[in-house]
Every structure is written in structure tokens, then in C-alpha cells.
Write an enzyme that holds these catalytic residues in place. Sequence first.
Site, PDB file in Angstrom:
ATOM      1  N   ASP A   1       0.797  -1.223   0.000  1.00 53.16           N
ATOM      2  CA  ASP A   1       0.000   0.000   0.000  1.00 53.16           C
ATOM      3  C   ASP A   1       0.831   1.276   0.000  1.00 53.16           C
ATOM      4  O   ASP A   1       0.288   2.370  -0.080  1.00 53.16           O
ATOM      5  CB  ASP A   1      -0.971   0.013   1.173  1.00 53.16           C
ATOM      6  CG  ASP A   1      -0.275   0.013   2.534  1.00 53.16           C
ATOM      7  OD1 ASP A   1       0.966  -0.032   2.574  1.00 53.16           O
ATOM      8  OD2 ASP A   1      -0.980   0.047   3.559  1.00 53.16           O
TER       9      ASP A   1
ATOM     10  N   TYR B   1      10.635   4.557   0.832  1.00 56.18           N
ATOM     11  CA  TYR B   1      11.521   3.581   1.459  1.00 56.18           C
ATOM     12  C   TYR B   1      12.940   3.636   0.907  1.00 56.18           C
ATOM     13  O   TYR B   1      13.866   3.097   1.527  1.00 56.18           O
ATOM     14  CB  TYR B   1      10.959   2.160   1.292  1.00 56.18           C
ATOM     15  CG  TYR B   1       9.822   1.855   2.226  1.00 56.18           C
ATOM     16  CD1 TYR B   1      10.054   1.397   3.526  1.00 56.18           C
ATOM     17  CD2 TYR B   1       8.503   2.018   1.827  1.00 56.18           C
ATOM     18  CE1 TYR B   1       9.014   1.117   4.386  1.00 56.18           C
ATOM     19  CE2 TYR B   1       7.447   1.740   2.679  1.00 56.18           C
ATOM     20  CZ  TYR B   1       7.707   1.289   3.960  1.00 56.18           C
ATOM     21  OH  TYR B   1       6.675   1.022   4.814  1.00 56.18           O
TER      22      TYR B   1
END
Length: 440
Positions: free
Chosen positions: A171, A263
Site C-alpha cells: 500500500d 523507502y
Amino acid sequence: MEAKIITIVGGGSTYTPGVVKAILSKKDTFSVKEIRAYDIDEQRQEDVAIIVREVVKSTCPECKFITTTDPKKAFTDSDFIFAQIRVGKYAMREKDEKIALKHGAVGQETCGCGGLAYGLRTIYPMVEILDYVEKYANPKHWILNYSNPAAIVALALKKLRPNARIINICDMPVAIMNTFADILKCDPHEIKPYYFGLNHFGWFTDVWVNGESRFEELRQHAIAHGYLDAALDEQHWEPSWVHTYGNVKLMMERFPKYLPNTYLQYYLLSQDVVDDANPEYTRANEVMDGREKTLFDAINHYKETGEYEDDMFVVGAHGTFIVDLAESLCKENGGRYLLIVKNEGAVADLPDDAMVEIPCYVSPSGIEKVSVGHIPTFYKGLIEQQYASEKCLVEGAIENSYDKVLQGFALNKTVKSSTQAKAILDEMIEANKEYWPELK
């Protein structure tokens, strides 16, 4: 459309109330007759179910909801399996993060050494779930898997159960696109992304809204502000996420061609992340003091008073994405999503067996990948190093090979040297001995 049966694996997750609310919010277009929660931790699942039952009662009381620890009861005739397991719970996440930071490396649950450790815990429990589903579920079932670390889990499952009816998803790109929508002042469903990479290791190469590219506008915003100056997704309001969205600015100042997955900070800004981290209070602690505490405070309040506030659990990207995808698998021209799939030439410069995250069209016929073509050398090199790290780890898990797992740790870009890699691995072996395959 015939009403479906959905099984949520990891029914004791803090995300479960939101997922159930997302399922039932679409009852007019995606009919569900039964939701089953399955977890090996019966007490935790029963506690979370207190809130889930209130969600069902207030939203769709005609839908049946059950909890179980019995795989046969959980999966028999199930049409969709939503998997969101956390092997070792937050206690092991905390150990992973703090062991890595103790040795001067990134401490994060899905990236770096923490992600490798978590992967070794998750591979075989997921194989067990796939085998239960194959045995009991509707033959035309789909497993939609959120279980982290998705890149490692997807690669391992493709090797160990190549014919499984599983779609691996994340997600985070959806949450980022929600932020793009805030920046561009549009509906998130109007965004058409172009993207390539591995899970938690990818880039947006273009973003279209209603037939027009808005990429340059987003790129300039990200160079100036990162992904901030927008209403953050409701799941990502904690201080660590504000810092993460801000770190995009540093990545864009240095590598401004594409828009990064957040990330990537753990790989491109690894030393900055370590320097900014508190080794005594990591993201695991923040989650336990935040989302986890909020849920269990609500559970305890309900036990004491019988009172439940329906608006305390907002349906975020985690819930809406998985339900939208399930619905799309039931209708023609279902939708376009970023999914984790076997490459097989979609990204021309990467190995065919890599599990890449790219745009795909979804319908009852299955998945149609969107070809990405060639990618620049810088991005290709980063991805190849990360893929090699994850592949060595998966092979080490399957072969019970200490040497290959060490190679996976040493290859990871968050690790400075093989000396550091070995020290972290050896301490993690001791911490994870209850969960990991035995390494020889």
C-alpha cells in the site's frame, strides 16, 4: 455478482478493523456474505474481534463474521484470502531494528537487515498458508498478500509454490499517490502512475491525471518540499513519517530524474537515517505506542463500558487498496494497479525471475503487465544489487545455508562491510532461533 467469502489471515492485526470497514463500505458493488478472521494467536484475535463485530453490526449486520484458529474452517470455499501476517509480532520487529542500529546499520522492519530477518521469519509460515488455501478454498480463489517484507516473500513463494493463485501487493505506492492527489488537488482515482522497481525499492517515472502528465509539477514540488506540504495519509501521521516524507527532498536534490518510493531513503540516505535514529526508541516502539495502543485502549474501553466510537478507525490506503483489487478481479475492465509480479521481460534490463513492482491491468481474466522497457544504468545497478541481496537470502532460507544468508546481508546497500554484516547476522540468529530455518 455472487456474494463472496473473504478470509483475513492475521485476524489479530491492528489493520483488521479498517480492512473489514473497507470491505463493507463497498457492499453495494462488491457483495460479501461472510468474513472470516484466522490467526494462530487466539486471544489477540478475539480481542480485536470485539471491535470488528461492532464495525460489522454498524455497517452491514447481515454479513456473517467469524473468528477461528482452524485452517479448515477458515479457508473452506473461501473466494478471497487477504494475508497480513506478522511473524514474531512487534516484539521481534523491535529486536530486528535495535540489533541493526546497535551495529551502526539501518534499523527498519522491511529494509536492510531488519527486512532480511523478517523475511526469514515469514517465508515458511506463508508457504503453510498457501498449502491450506490450496487444500480447502474455492479452486478459483485469489490470495491477496500484504505480508511483509513483500519483495522477499514474493520471490520465495514464486520459487516454492510457483502455481499458487497469489497476488503480492503493497500500500505504500498507494499512500504516496494519495499524497500526490493532495498536492495536485485531484481525486486519487484520477491518477495513472508509471512506475518500476522492486517492492519498497522503486520510482515513479510519470504521473498522469485525466489524460495529462502532471509529473513535472510533482517533480518540482518534491525537489522543493519532498512529499510534504500536503495532507499526509491518515495512516502516516506519526513523526517518523513526517520525517520520511521530508527526506524525499534530499533524494530529489541528488537524483531528480524520477520520484522515489519513500523507502528508498534507507538505501540512498542510509547514514543520515542511522544518524537521525534513536537506538532506544525505534519505529516499532512508535507503532506500539500509537496504532497498537489506540486499538487496545478502545478494546479495553469497550470491555469496561460497552461503548464504541465508530469514527475512531478510518479506512486508509491499506484497506481500500486490497478491497478495490478484489473487486477488480470480479469485473471486466477492473482497474490498473501497481502489483508485484514476475518480471519476464517487463523491465527489459532486469532478470526474468525478478519479482518487480510495476503497473498491471486486472480483471477476472487475471493480470496483464504493462511493459516498462529499458531503465537507466543508475537505477538498474541499484535494483540489481538489492535483488541479489534478496535472492541470496531466499536461496539461503531454502537451502538452510548460512553462507548464502550472509551473502544476502553483505550485499545489502544498508550494510557497510561483511564484518558488520556477520556481526548483525550472528546476533539476529540468536534472537530469531524460534522462528528462522536452521542455518548451517
